[in-house]
Design a protein around this motif. Structure first.
Motif, PDB file in Angstrom:
ATOM      1  N   LEU A  61       0.854  -1.182   0.000  1.00 37.91           N
ATOM      2  CA  LEU A  61       0.000   0.000   0.000  1.00 37.91           C
ATOM      3  C   LEU A  61       0.892   1.233   0.000  1.00 37.91           C
ATOM      4  O   LEU A  61       2.045   1.174   0.438  1.00 37.91           O
ATOM      5  N   PRO A  62       0.384   2.370  -0.462  1.00 37.63           N
ATOM      6  CA  PRO A  62       1.166   3.605  -0.335  1.00 37.63           C
ATOM      7  C   PRO A  62       1.487   3.907   1.122  1.00 37.63           C
ATOM      8  O   PRO A  62       0.732   3.555   2.036  1.00 37.63           O
TER       9      PRO A  62
ATOM     10  N   GLY B  67       1.092 -13.494  -1.814  1.00 36.17           N
ATOM     11  CA  GLY B  67       0.492 -12.170  -1.784  1.00 36.17           C
ATOM     12  C   GLY B  67      -0.636 -12.004  -0.801  1.00 36.17           C
ATOM     13  O   GLY B  67      -1.158 -10.895  -0.661  1.00 36.17           O
ATOM     14  N   ASP B  68      -1.037 -13.073  -0.105  1.00 36.14           N
ATOM     15  CA  ASP B  68      -2.108 -13.010   0.879  1.00 36.14           C
ATOM     16  C   ASP B  68      -1.488 -12.822   2.258  1.00 36.14           C
ATOM     17  O   ASP B  68      -0.760 -13.693   2.749  1.00 36.14           O
ATOM     18  N   LEU B  69      -1.782 -11.700   2.903  1.00 38.91           N
ATOM     19  CA  LEU B  69      -1.191 -11.419   4.207  1.00 38.91           C
ATOM     20  C   LEU B  69      -1.691 -12.363   5.287  1.00 38.91           C
ATOM     21  O   LEU B  69      -1.003 -12.591   6.284  1.00 38.91           O
ATOM     22  N   ASP B  70      -2.887 -12.916   5.124  1.00 36.08           N
ATOM     23  CA  ASP B  70      -3.430 -13.831   6.126  1.00 36.08           C
ATOM     24  C   ASP B  70      -2.776 -15.202   6.091  1.00 36.08           C
ATOM     25  O   ASP B  70      -2.958 -15.989   7.021  1.00 36.08           O
TER      26      ASP B  70
ATOM     27  N   THR C 196      -7.557  -2.944   5.755  1.00 39.70           N
ATOM     28  CA  THR C 196      -8.391  -3.815   4.925  1.00 39.70           C
ATOM     29  C   THR C 196      -9.167  -3.015   3.887  1.00 39.70           C
ATOM     30  O   THR C 196      -9.272  -3.419   2.707  1.00 39.70           O
ATOM     31  N   GLU C 197      -9.706  -1.872   4.290  1.00 37.36           N
ATOM     32  CA  GLU C 197     -10.441  -1.037   3.342  1.00 37.36           C
ATOM     33  C   GLU C 197      -9.525  -0.499   2.253  1.00 37.36           C
ATOM     34  O   GLU C 197      -9.899  -0.466   1.076  1.00 37.36           O
ATOM     35  N   PHE C 198      -8.338  -0.072   2.626  1.00 33.95           N
ATOM     36  CA  PHE C 198      -7.390   0.420   1.622  1.00 33.95           C
ATOM     37  C   PHE C 198      -7.001  -0.685   0.642  1.00 33.95           C
ATOM     38  O   PHE C 198      -6.890  -0.441  -0.570  1.00 33.95           O
ATOM     39  N   MET C 199      -6.806  -1.898   1.147  1.00 34.91           N
ATOM     40  CA  MET C 199      -6.432  -2.995   0.264  1.00 34.91           C
ATOM     41  C   MET C 199      -7.575  -3.382  -0.674  1.00 34.91           C
ATOM     42  O   MET C 199      -7.362  -3.679  -1.843  1.00 34.91           O
TER      43      MET C 199
END
Length: 295
Positions: free
Chosen positions: A69-70, A120-123, A286-289
């Motif tokens: 993310l930025p 690529g999945d952080l979970d 989560t919203e940003f992603m």
């Protein structure tokens, strides 16, 4: 936002912009023979090895991973989460320091998880690797702010190393356990790929705060010596040590019972603070992603 990749690209630009190696017909060194005649010398294995090294040197050795993310998004989520944590814990005086600390910690944590994930999945990051990422991120955040505060205070005789060690020992274990427990509890309550409701984030944060103090407070109370209560800097740890000393002297109260009795005030501060941190930090990230994936 992808400043790591930009730095790597700039660093490898001189190598990438190097002129292509000439063909073997022109690359062969020549020597003078007779009246100035130039004859090519025979190729040797050293020439082939040199050309191979030169070919590989035109490519960058290390390519920096892209940011998930930025920076401003992770910094915003972490900064607001730090302020919300202190407000929920009833510690308004610490909000000024919690804002940059949370911003640095969240930015480091998200990108460390992105580096540790294989798909690529952080979970999907394992618990051990997640805890290591949380510990490293919180250490960087706490260490950075402690160094800035110590250097800006200009107190004569102030030791930067001692300040860093004390701050990291006091804050990093709780932060690492809470961040890891929030992710583990969230993953246990919500299926992978589903949207996480705010109630789940609050519950995951509450569980994380409970687990953190259930582990750290008994260990801290057992590590503190009743005969030297001044060695502990925390007020609750000092009170617990003094209480244990009196109880052992009079023989009327068991030390373990008194130790666990001190958990109540800890829970009242840690559980709401961790719940606010989970709702703000994890919710915003989560919203940003999701918004970035939709684009």
């Amino acid at each position: 936002g992808n400043w790591l990749a930009a730095v790597a690209k700039v660093a490898s630009a001189p190598l990438a912009a190097a002129p292509a190696w000439r063909s073997s017909a022109h690359a062969q060194p020549r020597r003078l023979v007779g009246h100035g005649a130039r004859l090519p010398r025979p190729r040797t294995p050293a020439d082939a090895a040199y050309e191979g090294r030169a070919e590989r040197s035109r490519w960058p050795i290390w390519e920096a991973p892209a940011l998930r993310l930025p920076v401003w998004q992770t910094a915003l989520a972490g900064g607001l989460a730090g302020v919300a944590t202190q407000l929920a814990a009833g510690n308004r005086a610490a909000c000024t320091k919690a804002l940059p600390t949370g911003a640095i910690c969240c930015t480091c944590y998200v990108n460390l998880l992105n580096t540790a994930s294989t798909d690529g999945d952080l979970d999907s990051v394992p618990v051990a690797a997640r805890f290591a990422c949380a510990g490293l991120a919180s250490s960087v955040a706490v260490g950075t702010m402690t160094a800035i505060t110590t250097l800006a205070s200009r107190v004569p005789g102030a030791s930067l190393v001692l300040s860093l060690t004390t701050a990291v020992k006091a804050a990093v274990p709780a932060m690492a356990i809470e961040m890891t427990a929030i992710d583990v509890a969230k993953r246990a309550m919500v299926e992978q790929g589903e949207k996480v409701p705010p109630g789940v984030l609050l519950l995951a944060g509450g569980v994380a705060g409970f687990v953190s103090q259930s582990i750290l407070h008994p260990l801290g109370a057992l590590a503190s010596r009743p005969s030297a209560p001044a060695a502990s800097e925390g007020g609750l740890a000092r009170a617990a040590a003094e209480g244990c000393s009196k109880a052992m002297t009079k023989g009327r109260t068991r030390p373990l019972a008194l130790m666990f009795r001190q958990l109540g005030p800890r829970y009242r501060r840690s559980v709401p603070g961790a719940a606010a941190n989970s709702l703000t930090r994890v919710g915003l990230v989560t919203e940003f992603m999701d918004f970035s994936a939709a684009e």
